[in-house]
Design a protein around this motif. Structure first.
Motif, PDB file in Angstrom:
ATOM      1  N   ARG A   7       0.242  12.955 -10.732  1.00  0.00           N
ATOM      2  CA  ARG A   7      -0.205  12.439  -9.436  1.00  0.00           C
ATOM      3  C   ARG A   7       0.554  13.074  -8.271  1.00  0.00           C
ATOM      4  O   ARG A   7       0.029  13.147  -7.159  1.00  0.00           O
ATOM      5  N   ASN A   8       1.768  13.540  -8.500  1.00  0.00           N
ATOM      6  CA  ASN A   8       2.577  14.097  -7.412  1.00  0.00           C
ATOM      7  C   ASN A   8       2.373  15.600  -7.210  1.00  0.00           C
ATOM      8  O   ASN A   8       3.072  16.203  -6.398  1.00  0.00           O
ATOM      9  N   GLU A   9       1.423  16.201  -7.902  1.00  0.00           N
ATOM     10  CA  GLU A   9       1.209  17.646  -7.772  1.00  0.00           C
ATOM     11  C   GLU A   9       0.333  18.026  -6.591  1.00  0.00           C
ATOM     12  O   GLU A   9       0.176  19.210  -6.280  1.00  0.00           O
ATOM     13  N   THR A  10      -0.235  17.030  -5.949  1.00  0.00           N
ATOM     14  CA  THR A  10      -1.011  17.257  -4.736  1.00  0.00           C
ATOM     15  C   THR A  10      -1.172  15.939  -4.010  1.00  0.00           C
ATOM     16  O   THR A  10      -0.796  14.880  -4.520  1.00  0.00           O
ATOM     17  N   ALA A  11      -1.743  15.993  -2.824  1.00  0.00           N
ATOM     18  CA  ALA A  11      -1.970  14.783  -2.033  1.00  0.00           C
ATOM     19  C   ALA A  11      -2.988  13.882  -2.729  1.00  0.00           C
ATOM     20  O   ALA A  11      -3.886  14.376  -3.436  1.00  0.00           O
ATOM     21  N   PRO A  12      -2.878  12.578  -2.538  1.00  0.00           N
ATOM     22  CA  PRO A  12      -3.798  11.641  -3.199  1.00  0.00           C
ATOM     23  C   PRO A  12      -5.281  11.953  -2.969  1.00  0.00           C
ATOM     24  O   PRO A  12      -6.089  11.766  -3.875  1.00  0.00           O
ATOM     25  N   TYR A  13      -5.641  12.462  -1.804  1.00  0.00           N
ATOM     26  CA  TYR A  13      -7.038  12.787  -1.498  1.00  0.00           C
ATOM     27  C   TYR A  13      -7.672  13.671  -2.575  1.00  0.00           C
ATOM     28  O   TYR A  13      -8.831  13.478  -2.950  1.00  0.00           O
ATOM     29  N   TYR A  14      -6.942  14.653  -3.076  1.00  0.00           N
ATOM     30  CA  TYR A  14      -7.493  15.642  -4.004  1.00  0.00           C
ATOM     31  C   TYR A  14      -7.711  15.102  -5.412  1.00  0.00           C
ATOM     32  O   TYR A  14      -8.406  15.731  -6.197  1.00  0.00           O
ATOM     33  N   HIS A  15      -7.177  13.934  -5.691  1.00  0.00           N
ATOM     34  CA  HIS A  15      -7.403  13.349  -7.014  1.00  0.00           C
ATOM     35  C   HIS A  15      -8.832  12.843  -7.178  1.00  0.00           C
ATOM     36  O   HIS A  15      -9.287  12.634  -8.302  1.00  0.00           O
ATOM     37  N   ARG A  16      -9.567  12.713  -6.078  1.00  0.00           N
ATOM     38  CA  ARG A  16     -10.995  12.386  -6.183  1.00  0.00           C
ATOM     39  C   ARG A  16     -11.739  13.505  -6.914  1.00  0.00           C
ATOM     40  O   ARG A  16     -12.775  13.269  -7.521  1.00  0.00           O
ATOM     41  N   TYR A  17     -11.226  14.719  -6.847  1.00  0.00           N
ATOM     42  CA  TYR A  17     -11.794  15.850  -7.577  1.00  0.00           C
ATOM     43  C   TYR A  17     -11.136  16.002  -8.950  1.00  0.00           C
ATOM     44  O   TYR A  17     -11.831  16.133  -9.962  1.00  0.00           O
ATOM     45  N   ILE A  18      -9.823  15.991  -8.971  1.00  0.00           N
ATOM     46  CA  ILE A  18      -9.090  16.171 -10.221  1.00  0.00           C
ATOM     47  C   ILE A  18      -9.532  15.149 -11.262  1.00  0.00           C
ATOM     48  O   ILE A  18      -9.739  15.488 -12.430  1.00  0.00           O
ATOM     49  N   LEU A  73     -11.463  29.459  -1.616  1.00  0.00           N
ATOM     50  CA  LEU A  73     -10.276  28.941  -0.945  1.00  0.00           C
ATOM     51  C   LEU A  73      -9.251  28.412  -1.943  1.00  0.00           C
ATOM     52  O   LEU A  73      -8.067  28.755  -1.866  1.00  0.00           O
ATOM     53  N   PHE A  74      -9.683  27.575  -2.876  1.00  0.00           N
ATOM     54  CA  PHE A  74      -8.744  26.977  -3.825  1.00  0.00           C
ATOM     55  C   PHE A  74      -8.111  28.042  -4.726  1.00  0.00           C
ATOM     56  O   PHE A  74      -6.924  27.968  -5.038  1.00  0.00           O
ATOM     57  N   VAL A  75      -8.886  29.039  -5.110  1.00  0.00           N
ATOM     58  CA  VAL A  75      -8.330  30.106  -5.944  1.00  0.00           C
ATOM     59  C   VAL A  75      -7.376  30.975  -5.127  1.00  0.00           C
ATOM     60  O   VAL A  75      -6.336  31.402  -5.635  1.00  0.00           O
ATOM     61  N   PHE A  76      -7.680  31.218  -3.866  1.00  0.00           N
ATOM     62  CA  PHE A  76      -6.739  31.968  -3.041  1.00  0.00           C
ATOM     63  C   PHE A  76      -5.415  31.224  -2.931  1.00  0.00           C
ATOM     64  O   PHE A  76      -4.336  31.818  -3.051  1.00  0.00           O
ATOM     65  N   VAL A 147      -0.233  25.148  -8.745  1.00  0.00           N
ATOM     66  CA  VAL A 147      -1.323  26.013  -9.184  1.00  0.00           C
ATOM     67  C   VAL A 147      -2.226  25.239 -10.143  1.00  0.00           C
ATOM     68  O   VAL A 147      -3.453  25.305 -10.050  1.00  0.00           O
ATOM     69  N   ARG A 148      -1.607  24.467 -11.040  1.00  0.00           N
ATOM     70  CA  ARG A 148      -2.393  23.671 -11.995  1.00  0.00           C
ATOM     71  C   ARG A 148      -3.314  22.702 -11.270  1.00  0.00           C
ATOM     72  O   ARG A 148      -4.491  22.575 -11.625  1.00  0.00           O
ATOM     73  N   SER A 149      -2.823  22.033 -10.245  1.00  0.00           N
ATOM     74  CA  SER A 149      -3.685  21.090  -9.524  1.00  0.00           C
ATOM     75  C   SER A 149      -4.859  21.814  -8.871  1.00  0.00           C
ATOM     76  O   SER A 149      -5.977  21.296  -8.843  1.00  0.00           O
ATOM     77  N   LEU A 150      -4.629  23.013  -8.375  1.00  0.00           N
ATOM     78  CA  LEU A 150      -5.705  23.776  -7.731  1.00  0.00           C
ATOM     79  C   LEU A 150      -6.787  24.185  -8.724  1.00  0.00           C
ATOM     80  O   LEU A 150      -7.978  24.198  -8.390  1.00  0.00           O
ATOM     81  N   ALA A 151      -6.401  24.507  -9.951  1.00  0.00           N
ATOM     82  CA  ALA A 151      -7.403  24.815 -10.975  1.00  0.00           C
ATOM     83  C   ALA A 151      -8.284  23.590 -11.234  1.00  0.00           C
ATOM     84  O   ALA A 151      -9.516  23.697 -11.313  1.00  0.00           O
ATOM     85  N   TYR A 152      -7.668  22.438 -11.349  1.00  0.00           N
ATOM     86  CA  TYR A 152      -8.427  21.205 -11.561  1.00  0.00           C
ATOM     87  C   TYR A 152      -9.273  20.852 -10.343  1.00  0.00           C
ATOM     88  O   TYR A 152     -10.393  20.358 -10.479  1.00  0.00           O
ATOM     89  N   ILE A 153      -8.753  21.126  -9.155  1.00  0.00           N
ATOM     90  CA  ILE A 153      -9.530  20.870  -7.944  1.00  0.00           C
ATOM     91  C   ILE A 153     -10.774  21.755  -7.919  1.00  0.00           C
ATOM     92  O   ILE A 153     -11.856  21.298  -7.535  1.00  0.00           O
ATOM     93  N   CYS A 154     -10.651  23.013  -8.324  1.00  0.00           N
ATOM     94  CA  CYS A 154     -11.833  23.906  -8.391  1.00  0.00           C
ATOM     95  C   CYS A 154     -12.931  23.284  -9.239  1.00  0.00           C
ATOM     96  O   CYS A 154     -14.087  23.174  -8.807  1.00  0.00           O
TER      97      CYS A 154
END
Length: 170
Positions: A7-18, A73-76, A147-154
């Motif tokens: 949960r601490n790998e990104t802001a709470p907002y992005y967990h709606r995607y993760i 964007l997320f991959v960049f 980086v891991r959170s960004l892969a899940y966000i994608c």
């Protein structure tokens, strides 16, 4: 195995995607979407791709353009942090990007082709990351990301918008 982001790998907002991605193998989730989404997109005609479910809502074509822009964007961001750059990255305004994309000027088939090309590059990038790069982190839009959170966000961002397409547009 890459593992599911904490949960601490990104802001709470992005967990709606993760949280839309189940399991510890985000690359498999990205590959599954790569196989399944072209069938969904292929069932949408040029005319239907211009459909909006409300006058103030994006068309289907604009939604796919947005998915494509955000994946880039997320991959960049993942690239930036994985390679060890420490400079924070700026925010992204989806409405500015949508206006600049002029999605209706591009054929639906080109948007779907673009999705496949971007996802191919996304898969190549994440498949070839060094093991220690997955937990590297940085700041973008004033928020922390691994980086891991960004892969899940994608994967989760695409899943989110596909669900919206299926529920409200199709």
């Amino acid at each position: 195995m890459i593992g599911f982001p904490a949960r601490n790998e990104t802001a709470p907002y992005y967990h709606r995607y993760i949280d839309r991605i189940h399991g510890d193998d985000v690359i498999q989730a990205l590959e599954t979407q790569f196989q399944e989404l072209p069938r969904l997109f292929g069932a949408i005609t040029e005319e239907k791709s211009l459909h909006r479910y409300g006058s103030d809502k994006w068309s289907i074509r604009q939604v796919l353009s947005h998915i494509n822009d955000c994946e880039r964007l997320f991959v960049f961001r993942a690239f930036w942090f994985a390679r060890g750059f420490s400079t924070p990255l700026p925010s992204f305004d989806q409405d500015v990007a949508a206006r600049g994309a002029d999605a209706h000027a591009t054929a639906w088939s080109k948007h779907t082709e673009e999705f496949l090309n971007i996802r191919t590059a996304t898969l190549s990038f994440f498949r070839n990351l060094p093991k220690d790069a997955w937990m590297r982190s940085g700041i973008a839009s004033d928020n922390p990301f691994t980086v891991r959170s960004l892969a899940y966000i994608c994967a989760g961002h695409a899943a989110h918008h596909v669900a919206v397409l299926q529920e409200r547009y199709l």
